[in-house]
Design a protein around this motif. Structure first.
Motif, short mmCIF file in Angstrom:
data_model
loop_
_atom_site.label_atom_id
_atom_site.label_comp_id
_atom_site.label_asym_id
_atom_site.label_seq_id
_atom_site.Cartn_x
_atom_site.Cartn_y
_atom_site.Cartn_z
N VAL A 12 0.99 -1.17 0.01
CA VAL A 12 0.01 0.00 -0.01
C VAL A 12 0.92 1.17 0.04
N ILE A 13 1.95 1.13 0.77
CA ILE A 13 2.81 2.35 0.82
C ILE A 13 3.55 2.70 -0.64
N VAL A 14 3.76 1.57 -1.09
CA VAL A 14 4.52 1.72 -2.53
C VAL A 14 3.51 2.01 -3.47
N CYS A 15 2.24 1.63 -3.44
CA CYS A 15 1.18 2.33 -4.22
C CYS A 15 1.03 3.79 -4.12
N LEU A 16 1.27 4.24 -2.90
CA LEU A 16 1.00 5.75 -2.59
C LEU A 16 2.41 6.43 -3.36
N ILE A 41 2.16 9.36 -6.33
CA ILE A 41 2.60 10.48 -6.33
C ILE A 41 3.61 10.67 -7.29
N SER A 42 4.53 9.67 -7.38
CA SER A 42 5.52 9.98 -8.45
C SER A 42 4.96 10.14 -9.91
N GLY A 43 3.89 9.11 -10.10
CA GLY A 43 3.13 9.16 -11.35
C GLY A 43 2.61 10.42 -11.87
N ILE A 44 2.04 11.11 -10.77
CA ILE A 44 1.37 12.39 -11.23
C ILE A 44 2.37 13.47 -11.61
N PHE A 45 3.63 13.57 -10.77
CA PHE A 45 4.60 14.58 -11.56
C PHE A 45 4.99 13.98 -12.95
N LEU A 46 5.27 12.73 -13.21
CA LEU A 46 5.57 12.66 -14.50
C LEU A 46 4.45 12.56 -15.52
N ALA A 47 3.40 12.39 -15.13
CA ALA A 47 2.41 12.83 -15.99
C ALA A 47 2.33 14.14 -16.37
N MET A 48 2.90 15.03 -15.69
CA MET A 48 2.62 16.34 -15.81
C MET A 48 3.73 16.75 -17.14
N HIS A 49 4.69 16.08 -17.22
CA HIS A 49 5.63 16.36 -18.40
C HIS A 49 5.92 15.43 -19.45
N TYR A 50 5.14 14.16 -19.33
CA TYR A 50 5.16 13.06 -20.45
C TYR A 50 4.06 13.59 -21.45
N ILE A 51 4.82 13.21 -22.81
CA ILE A 51 4.00 13.48 -23.99
C ILE A 51 3.53 12.28 -24.76
N PRO A 52 2.18 11.90 -24.53
CA PRO A 52 1.94 10.40 -25.02
C PRO A 52 1.61 10.73 -26.74
N ASP A 53 2.92 10.61 -27.41
CA ASP A 53 3.09 10.78 -28.87
C ASP A 53 4.36 9.84 -29.16
N SER A 72 13.05 7.65 -10.99
CA SER A 72 13.60 6.57 -10.39
C SER A 72 12.60 6.04 -9.31
N ILE A 73 12.02 6.66 -8.60
CA ILE A 73 11.22 6.38 -7.50
C ILE A 73 9.95 5.27 -8.16
N HIS A 74 9.60 5.89 -9.55
CA HIS A 74 8.49 5.21 -9.96
C HIS A 74 9.00 3.92 -10.49
N ARG A 81 -3.90 5.34 -25.94
CA ARG A 81 -4.62 4.34 -25.43
C ARG A 81 -4.10 3.74 -23.85
N PHE A 82 -2.75 3.10 -24.12
CA PHE A 82 -2.26 2.76 -23.03
C PHE A 82 -2.01 3.63 -22.01
N TYR A 83 -1.64 5.00 -22.44
CA TYR A 83 -1.55 5.97 -21.34
C TYR A 83 -2.73 6.38 -20.71
N THR A 84 -3.94 6.27 -21.35
CA THR A 84 -5.13 6.46 -20.68
C THR A 84 -5.54 5.22 -19.89
N LEU A 85 -5.11 4.19 -20.15
CA LEU A 85 -5.30 3.01 -19.22
C LEU A 85 -4.41 3.28 -17.83
N HIS A 86 -3.17 3.57 -18.33
CA HIS A 86 -2.36 3.82 -17.35
C HIS A 86 -2.51 4.79 -16.08
N ILE A 87 -3.06 5.87 -16.53
CA ILE A 87 -2.95 6.95 -15.54
C ILE A 87 -4.45 7.25 -15.16
#
Length: 386
Positions: free
Chosen positions: A19-23, A27-39, A63-65, A161-167
């Motif tokens: 559960v801690i790893v999920c958190l 958190i790290s996924g939110i920061f990565l999604a801000m700069h990732y371009i699904p193209d 690295s955390i992710h 499509r994978f990006y939508t599934l993932h986030i």
């Protein structure tokens, strides 16, 4: 407050640590999604240039992710095998097992989609190979592959499509499954309704029982429910952040550090380590049996093993819920399963040779046979004890 460490075992707290790893992943996924371009043309640069070198502490979040996903699946397998070992899929635990297996499948989907997103050379070709396996579904295989990819091959549409599934889709599904798996709603309702002005409400059985129940020794709730999980989580996080800062290479494949090239097929294609045993199952049957193609047999073996895990409460005919070391037949079955999973994982990472193919065939046959034999072994074991 008395914290006894004589019976402390960090493996008992894998669920809490997960559960801690999920958190951390959230958190790290939110920061990565801000700069990732699904193209398809910009995904690799957005990860390896923008996030890793231009964004402040972007390397740390990635690295955390990455390390977090590696440790999460390691803990997931340990947790699953631990529940198998102690028989926590019987009687009152059956619903948790079914829900946990659904959670396991959801984690596999989010792990696979996340692996594809950087659009490195290996992740691209792994996506190409794994999605093509859906063609073996009878009747509608080709249509399903086209629907999953959104194109005739892995492309920018597939990535979106994978990006939508993932986030979006899978995090929501996993969060819901975790709440169900931990009985959160039941716990919340019980906690809210159990307290009155005089304190904790006494159960009906205790108030109206005609017999005086023997006094039970009070269990150290705070140390067992708070301090020990906290200690286990602290030890894990210390090791986890050591890997993040000094050993992050364990979560990155060297071939994924180059951009995807559809014109250059790697000599050996493989996914992340937690999918390797499944990949080896699929390619272990390298010969046809009569009119049945080997690729179809590999798909059948993968279905048999995963459905077998899902239906463990039905396959195990021994009514007693006791650890594997107290069940001689099941203990041998369990360690044969572990051996097969480890062997198939190692073989899946190795280049394909005649030796690895035959070894893969042996262990694939063994792991599939284990689930076929389990009802008979467990029933014989139950009769021997009666």
């Amino acid at each position: 407050m008395n914290l006894k460490l004589s019976n402390f075992n960090i493996l008992l707290y894998t669920g809490t640590i997960m559960v801690i790893v999920c958190l951390l992943l959230l958190i790290s996924g939110i920061f990565l999604a801000m700069h990732y371009i699904p193209d398809a043309n910009q995904a690799f640069e957005s990860v390896h240039t923008t996030i890793m070198h231009e964004v402040d502490y972007g390397w740390l979040w990635r690295s955390i992710h990455a390390v977090g996903s590696t440790f999460f699946f390691l803990l997931l397998y340990i947790h699953l095998l631990g529940m198998l070992y102690f028989g926590f899929y019987k009687h009152g635990k059956t619903k948790y097992w079914y829900n946990g297996m659904v959670l396991y499948f959801c984690c596999m989907v989010i792990g696979f989609t996340g692996y594809v997103l950087p659009m490195g050379q290996m992740s691209y070709w792994a996506a190409q190979v794994i999605t093509s396996l859906l063609e073996y579904i009878p009747g509608a295989g080709e249509d399903i592959v086209l629907w999953v990819r959104g194109d005739f091959s892995v492309s920018g549409i597939t990535l979106l499509r994978f990006y939508t599934l993932h986030i979006v889709v899978m995090p929501f599904a996993i969060a819901l499954m975790i709440l169900v798996h931990t009985d959160f709603i039941k716990w919340y309702a019980t906690t809210k309704l159990s307290w009155n002005r005089k304190g904790l409400h006494v159960s009906k059985e205790e108030r109206f029982s005609k017999h005086v129940l023997p006094a039970k020794e009070p269990k150290p709730f705070f140390s067992n429910a708070v301090l020990k999980p906290l200690l286990a989580s602290t030890l894990f996080l210390a090791f986890f952040f050591y890997c993040v800062f000094f050993q992050s290479s364990i979560a990155f494949d060297a071939l994924n550090l180059t951009p995807a090239n559809p014109a250059d097929t790697p000599s050996h294609i493989y996914p992340e380590w937690y999918f390797l045993w499944m990949l080896q199952l699929l390619k272990s049957f390298f010969f046809d049996i009569g009119m049945i193609k080997g690729s179809y047999i590999g798909m059948i073996s993968l279905v048999v093993v995963n459905v077998g895990l899902l239906l463990m409460p039905l396959l195990d005919r021994n009514p007693r819920r006791i650890p594997a070391h107290q069940r001689p037949y099941f203990c041998a079955w369990f360690w044969a399963l572990v051996l097969s999973l480890v062997a198939l994982t190692i073989l899946g990472k190795l280049p394909t040779t005649e030796l690895t193919l035959w070894l893969g065939f042996i262990f694939s046959t063994l792991i599939m046979t284990l689930f076929i034999l389990l009802p008979f072994l467990s029933q014989k074991e139950a009769h021997a004890k009666s």
